[in-house]
Design an enzyme around this catalytic site. Structure first.
Site, mmCIF file in Angstrom:
data_model
loop_
_atom_site.group_PDB
_atom_site.id
_atom_site.type_symbol
_atom_site.label_atom_id
_atom_site.label_comp_id
_atom_site.label_asym_id
_atom_site.label_seq_id
_atom_site.Cartn_x
_atom_site.Cartn_y
_atom_site.Cartn_z
ATOM 1 N N ASP A 104 89.675 10.807 77.406
ATOM 2 C CA ASP A 104 90.373 9.838 78.242
ATOM 3 C C ASP A 104 89.404 8.684 78.507
ATOM 4 O O ASP A 104 88.211 8.783 78.231
ATOM 5 C CB ASP A 104 90.809 10.534 79.542
ATOM 6 C CG ASP A 104 91.872 9.733 80.281
ATOM 7 O OD1 ASP A 104 92.278 8.670 79.784
ATOM 8 O OD2 ASP A 104 92.291 10.172 81.371
ATOM 9 N N CYS A 112 96.875 40.070 81.668
ATOM 10 C CA CYS A 112 95.634 39.564 81.063
ATOM 11 C C CYS A 112 94.461 40.443 81.510
ATOM 12 O O CYS A 112 94.597 41.274 82.397
ATOM 13 C CB CYS A 112 95.402 38.090 81.430
ATOM 14 S SG CYS A 112 94.636 37.799 83.039
ATOM 15 N N ASP A 129 94.689 1.923 79.603
ATOM 16 C CA ASP A 129 96.040 1.463 79.936
ATOM 17 C C ASP A 129 96.178 1.393 81.455
ATOM 18 O O ASP A 129 95.258 1.767 82.186
ATOM 19 C CB ASP A 129 97.092 2.415 79.343
ATOM 20 C CG ASP A 129 96.969 3.813 79.915
ATOM 21 O OD1 ASP A 129 95.834 4.323 79.991
ATOM 22 O OD2 ASP A 129 97.992 4.397 80.311
ATOM 23 N N CYS A 154 93.651 40.488 85.240
ATOM 24 C CA CYS A 154 94.615 41.145 86.122
ATOM 25 C C CYS A 154 94.702 42.650 85.883
ATOM 26 O O CYS A 154 95.145 43.389 86.762
ATOM 27 C CB CYS A 154 95.982 40.488 85.966
ATOM 28 S SG CYS A 154 95.932 38.748 86.404
HETATM 29 ZN ZN LIG Z 1 96.327 37.509 84.588
#
Ligand SMILES: [Zn+2]
EC number: 2.4.2.48
Length: 497
Positions: free
Chosen positions: A93, A281, A128, A284
């Protein structure tokens, strides 16, 4: 066809594409997520993003690097990939965000583009003007003029193999966004961020966001890769992809982690409110919420950021699979149920059904009618358009009944909500093989009545009789005068006597 982008698969306005990034010698499959890396903060290391999360591309801010003596020297000396230690493609950016936050920055488009090229950016951005929502039309227009001048400077600059993005601005004026899209598309620039939508998302204005993207897309060609700049919450990815966005960048995974916020595809939760972790995941499955809360600050932040990013990448994969399977809009319908403002976003998406219809495949797996919004999907719009092109006999029975009634008609067609009438020969073809609930809703009946109306209005010479299953008066009112009506449920009642 734009050289750097190829569309492989489509569903509604969504597509799976390949973005070729020559400077990185990489091909990025879209929809893609670009994790945002703040070069001063290392919540999750870029190397880990590549190896553990499969990130093919990330985004960082060249303006921050430019403004920091140490970072600038190292970036110029070692190059950006070495500085960040990331093997994939890197987009940068330009400081436009800082410009919108602080009112001024100390580089020009020429300078920052040259700097991005020098440090080895793969996709650069000019400076921009990110015009916020709801400003006066005069301001939106004059900002847009400046942005367009900057794009022309960028187009004329010597940028070598580096891709350059062409942000599309125009505030909340669809007409300006469309004009901006058309102008950007006319440059030789490569990637098209729809800019300044973050304030809309922060205010849950998903309906306005969709209108803005739809307008930008009308201006941009179908072969333009579109980046929804600043959109990092997985909850709205499916909606944005369905409108035709290909690239997302997420700072949210790290910013939310810093505030103990846990991302889900149904919204954000505060870690302190969670009794269970609804995710599979590694973070978790290894921790309970209490264990996460008990971690030292830095560690907790890093674990939460990892979870947030896992959820985010998983949603991108789910969306790609949905595009492949042809059920993206069914995923959008599920996501739309997470928050009333998301439902507004989905309903607004369907306002653009005719625009989506242009890229929607003619045939897919199976149309599932899963909410009354399904009655407005592009497949229904397309069927109604098709009705105007079918040849019809002098007298025609349209019936929700199983078998043709009587010989007094030249032909008998089926009527199926939400599509309306069709010749029996089409009944095995998409989308007329749709799975619809046995308990039909009002929206499906209304759409079917609109289909009948289209057919009748296109063929005023044909005598049409409609045999329906107890359509209520308000639905029958949508039919043109002159359609003879038979209520099949009245027959059923007679028979059961
Ligand atoms: Zn998770």
């Amino acid at each position: 066809m734009r050289d750097c982008f190829e569309v492989r698969d489509t569903d509604a306005g969504g597509r799976i594409g390949e973005l070729t990034v020559p400077r990185a010698d990489a091909t990025v499959e879209t929809p893609a997520l670009l994790p945002v890396i703040n070069p001063n903060l290392d919540t999750l290391s870029p190397r880990r993003l590549a190896t553990e999360f499969g990130a093919e591309i990330l985004i960082t801010n060249s303006y921050i690097i430019h403004g920091d003596d140490d970072l600038r020297e190292r970036a110029l000396e070692e190059g950006l990939h070495e500085l960040l230690d990331f093997p994939g493609a890197i987009m940068t950016d330009s400081g436009s965000f800082q410009l919108s936050e602080y009112g001024e920055i100390d580089v020009t488009t020429e300078e920052i583009l040259a700097f991005q090229r020098e440090i080895g950016s793969d996709i650069a951005t000019p400076v921009d003007i990110p015009t916020p929502p709801d400003v006066s039309r005069e301001r939106a227009e004059s900002d847009l003029e400046t942005t367009q001048e900057r794009l022309e400077i960028a187009d004329a600059a010597d940028t070598g193999e580096m891709l350059v993005s062409a942000p599309v601005q125009g505030s909340t004026y669809p007409e300006l966004r469309e004009r901006a899209g058309r102008h950007a598309d006319g440059t030789g620039l490569d990637v098209f961020p729809v800019g300044a939508v973050v304030p809309l998302m922060n205010d849950y204005r998903y309906d306005d966001m969709i209108d803005v993207v739809a307008a930008a897309k009308r201006g941009l060609g179908a072969d333009a890769p579109v980046h929804l700049f600043g959109a990092g919450h997985p909850m709205m990815f499916a909606l944005a992809v369905a409108m035709g966005c290909d690239l997302f960048d997420s700072a949210a995974y790290a910013l939310y982690a810093r505030d103990d916020r846990y991302l889900t595809v149904r919204g954000t939760r505060a870690l302190e409110d969670l009794d269970y972790l609804p995710c599979s995941c590694a973070v978790c499955t290894d921790h309970s919420p209490a264990e996460l809360r008990g971690l030292p600050d830095r560690e907790r932040e890093s674990e939460l950021a990892a979870h947030n990013l896992h959820v985010t990448f998983a949603e991108i994969r789910r969306i790609k699979q949905a595009i492949r399977a042809g059920n993206l809009l069914e995923l959008v319908e599920q996501r739309a149920r997470a928050h009333p403002t998301m439902l507004d976003g989905y309903r607004t998406l369907l306002d653009h059904a005719a625009q989506l219809e242009r890229s929607d495949p003619v045939s897919k797996g199976s149309f599932f009618y899963t909410s009354h919004e399904s009655a407005r999907r592009p497949e229904v719009v397309r069927h109604h358009d098709r009705l105007t092109r079918l040849s019809v006999p002098d007298s025609l029975l349209l019936t929700e009944g199983d078998s043709p009634r009587g010989d007094e008609f030249d032909d008998a067609w089926r009527v199926e909500p939400p599509f309306g009438p069709f010749p029996r020969a089409l009944s095995k073809s998409y989308p007329l093989t749709a799975e619809v609930p046995a308990r039909t809703d009002r929206a499906a009946l209304e759409a079917a009545a609109d289909g009948v109306a289209r057919l009748v209005e296109t063929n005023p010479e044909t005598a049409v009789t409609l045999a329906h299953r107890g359509w209520p008066a308000g639905v029958r009112d949508r039919l043109p005068d002159g359609v003879a009506l038979v209520d099949l449920t009245a027959d059923d009642r007679d028979r059961s006597r």
